[in-house]
Design an enzyme around this catalytic site. Structure first.
Site, short mmCIF file in Angstrom:
data_model
loop_
_atom_site.label_atom_id
_atom_site.label_comp_id
_atom_site.label_asym_id
_atom_site.label_seq_id
_atom_site.Cartn_x
_atom_site.Cartn_y
_atom_site.Cartn_z
N ASP A 201 0.83 -1.20 0.00
CA ASP A 201 0.00 0.00 0.00
C ASP A 201 0.87 1.26 0.00
O ASP A 201 1.77 1.40 0.83
CB ASP A 201 -0.87 -0.03 1.26
CG ASP A 201 -2.01 0.96 1.22
OD1 ASP A 201 -2.89 0.80 0.35
OD2 ASP A 201 -2.04 1.89 2.05
N GLU A 255 1.92 -0.30 -4.81
CA GLU A 255 0.92 0.67 -5.25
C GLU A 255 1.64 2.00 -5.40
O GLU A 255 2.05 2.61 -4.41
CB GLU A 255 -0.21 0.77 -4.23
CG GLU A 255 -1.36 1.60 -4.77
CD GLU A 255 -2.22 2.21 -3.69
OE1 GLU A 255 -3.37 2.54 -3.97
OE2 GLU A 255 -1.73 2.38 -2.55
O1 TEU Z 1 -4.82 3.89 -1.67
C1 TEU Z 1 -3.94 4.88 -2.05
C2 TEU Z 1 -4.45 6.09 -2.65
O2 TEU Z 1 -3.79 7.07 -2.42
C3 TEU Z 1 -5.71 6.29 -3.43
O3 TEU Z 1 -6.10 5.28 -4.23
C4 TEU Z 1 -6.69 6.75 -2.41
O4 TEU Z 1 -7.48 5.70 -1.96
C5 TEU Z 1 -7.57 7.85 -2.83
O5 TEU Z 1 -8.49 7.40 -3.77
C6 TEU Z 1 -6.84 9.07 -3.27
O6 TEU Z 1 -7.74 10.08 -3.56
C7 TEU Z 1 -4.43 2.96 -0.72
C8 TEU Z 1 -5.53 1.94 -0.56
O7 TEU Z 1 -5.67 1.21 -1.75
C9 TEU Z 1 -6.77 2.65 -0.12
O8 TEU Z 1 -7.88 1.79 -0.08
C10 TEU Z 1 -6.49 3.25 1.22
O9 TEU Z 1 -7.59 4.01 1.61
C11 TEU Z 1 -5.24 4.11 1.21
O10 TEU Z 1 -4.15 3.53 0.52
C12 TEU Z 1 -4.78 4.34 2.62
O11 TEU Z 1 -4.29 3.14 3.14
#
Ligand code: TEU
Ligand code: CA
Length: 555
Positions: A201, A255
């Site tokens: 993440d 990610e």
């Molecule tokens: O997401 C990272 C992220 O920065 C984006 O996809 C975010 O969810 C948002 O849409 C930005 O506007 C990851 C995870 O996949 C997400 O589900 C979590 O909420 C986030 O990290 C925090 O852990």
């Protein structure tokens, strides 16, 4: 081809968002036993790796992306015995499991943070990022992705702590070697249980900018590009690789929010010993300005694919995905989810997704062509991101409610989080209780049971694509080339490995089209087609494409 024969390049991954997958004890929340119950469904689909979104103990401020105890199972999802059983059943089927490593931040209820906030000299103080206020205000102007400031004042010690996401997700201080050591122990704990790797993440965010200078105005709208470029991110990933990953046979996917395609190689070139691949955001955010939906064109989408492909370079590797738990449904986003074209466009997108030079990640339900949810009111949303933005933008009067609602209906993460549609029975067969988030009413006709035995279903088309990819090295490793980048209706590209050459042609419109292949290209045979009655002659240089038709040809 470099890297040929690597299992994680040949894999097809299926992402499970456990909360919404399958409930077995009628509490309305999906659970680990529900996943075990559906393994044969996944095996039949043909995927061989499962990525499990967080399954750890969590107060669920962000549905498990806020972890309270990395060695415990979220009680709603079951027990460690349930996990061990799932792991064993996965292995029995020659599948693998990768889990979500969420270590940029923890929950504020994690024992480390509970200690850290107690006093300035607590041994865990330096596990997180604490600063004094600046002239009675926050230490700097960092915004949180979930609305408001990225700093929260903690009255106990009068200092602020940093959180890029919600205030219940304090950021860890990776510059502290004890943090890194503890994270590596957690990784070993799960690898020793038999998992085959991690989806990491927001991993580029782990190294913070020294001294945390304030963001210049030009970067405020997209702070992720600053957050992802801390000075030690590569050093920490190399350390993680040498201390942990290199001792196991793993697959890692970072990610990479805030990492440009050009920067990807620095993470994925195997000679640097960091990660195997990244999730690049350029495609899923092609038509996004934060929470706003913008327009996209086919040439822009194609240019993005080319950029991502170039970004991995000759040695690096990519992922291919059109949706996940943070994005709207693929068919609603890039296809046409109206009843007339939903199936055809879902198949077209599947063809595109599965024939990139990358490991495909199918998000649960996309194999059925599941769609966005018909949201109407702010109360229909559950996501912490939406609730935070509503406060910051609408309640404050900055954005009219109707404008906000119109956009998030298309962009909200909750679109992808509604329960999996298994059957046409009550609650789509997801639960016999009250589902934690409403089931999309279209489950009555869009569901797994209806598709499994229908030869022409989206589900069975995915099966054919997966089978074809796994027996065709050129479709996995072959060089990618867009042969008609400016065409705004047809996406045509080749995949070439030595003398093996494939052509993929996708009609991105609801009109029948006559398509002349670019000079020098002629069809040898049809390999796979999204429709049923298409014919093409050997040597053909002209194609008649049906609406949303997608075909794979041998050249
Ligand atoms: O997401 C990272 C992220 O920065 C984006 O996809 C975010 O969810 C948002 O849409 C930005 O506007 C990851 C995870 O996949 C997400 O589900 C979590 O909420 C986030 O990290 C925090 O852990
Ligand atoms: Ca349950």
């Amino acid at each position: 081809m470099p890297g040929e024969g690597t299992w994680w390049k040949e894999a097809v991954v299926y992402q499970i968002y456990p909360r919404s997958f399958k409930d077995t004890n009628d509490d309305g929340i999906g659970d680990l036993n529900g996943i075990t119950e559906k393994l044969d469904y996944l095996k039949t689909l043909g995927v061989n790796v499962i990525w499990l979104s967080p399954h750890f103990d969590s107060p669920n401020a962000d549905n498990g992306y806020d972890i309270r105890d990395y060695r415990k199972i979220m009680k709603e999802f079951g027990t460690m015995a349930d996990f061990d059983h799932l792991m064993a059943e996965v292995k029995k089927r020659n599948m693998r499991l990768i889990i979500d490593l969420v270590v940029n931040h923890t929950s504020d209820e994690h024992q480390w943070f509970v200690e850290s906030r107690k006093s300035k000299n607590n041994p865990y103080r330096d596990f997180y990022i604490w600063r004094d206020g600046h002239n009675g205000k926050t230490p700097n102007n960092y915004p949180s992705f979930f609305g408001g400031s990225a700093w929260t004042l903690d009255s106990k010690t009068g200092q602020y702590y940093l959180h890029y996401f919600s205030s219940k997700q304090p950021d860890l201080n990776w510059d502290n070697s004890n943090v890194r050591k503890d994270v590596y122990d957690i990784m070993r704990f799960w690898l020793d249980k038999g998992v085959s790797g991690f989806r990491m993440d927001v991993i580029p965010f782990i190294s913070k900018q020294p001294e945390l200078p304030k963001l210049p105005p030009a970067t405020l709208a997209h702070p992720e590009y600053v957050f992802a470029n801390g000075p030690y991110v590569h050093q920490y990933l190399q350390e993680m690789n040498s201390k942990v990953l290199s001792h196991y046979d793993t697959m890692t996917v970072g990610e990479a929010f805030g990492v440009t395609p050009e920067q990807a190689k620095k993470f994925t070139d195997p000679r640097r010993h960091e990660l195997n691949m990244l999730f690049n955001f350029d495609l899923v955010r092609l038509d996004r300005d934060d929470w706003r939906k913008t327009d996209w064109t086919l040439p822009q989408l194609k240019a993005t694919y080319t950029k991502i492909d170039n970004g991995s370079g000759e040695y690096g590797w990519n992922t291919s995905f059109l949706s996940n738990h943070d994005n709207p449904r693929a068919v609603s986003h890039f296809g046409d989810d109206s009843p007339r074209w939903r199936e055809a466009s879902a198949k077209a997108l599947a063809t595109m997704m599965m024939t990139q030079r990358a490991t495909p990640f199918i998000y649960q339900g996309d194999e059925l062509g599941m769609t966005n949810y018909p949201f109407k009111h702010i109360e229909d949303y559950e996501d912490v991101e939406i609730r935070g933005q509503w406060q910051e933008l609408v309640v404050s009067g900055k954005v009219p409610a109707q404008e906000f609602l119109k956009n998030i209906k298309q962009t909200s993460r909750d679109n992808a989080r509604t329960p999996m549609q298994w059957t046409s029975k009550a609650n789509a067969g997801f639960t016999a209780g009250n589902p934690w988030l409403s089931v999309n009413p279209n489950y009555v006709h869009i569901n797994a049971a209806a598709q499994e035995h229908n030869r022409d279903s989206v589900y069975n088309y995915y099966r054919s694509l997966i089978t074809l990819r796994s027996k065709t090295p050129a479709l996995i490793y072959g060089k990618y080339k867009d042969i008609d980048p400016a065409n705004n209706k047809v996406f045509a590209y080749t995949r070439t490995q030595d003398d093996q050459r494939y052509l993929i042609v996708i009609n991105f419109s609801e009109k029948q089209l006559n398509y002349s292949l670019p000079k020098g290209i002629k069809i040898n045979s049809l390999v796979l087609d999204s429709g049923s009655d298409h014919r093409v002659k050997e040597g053909a240089t002209q194609l008649v494409l049906q609406p949303w038709q997608a075909s794979i040809y041998k050249l």
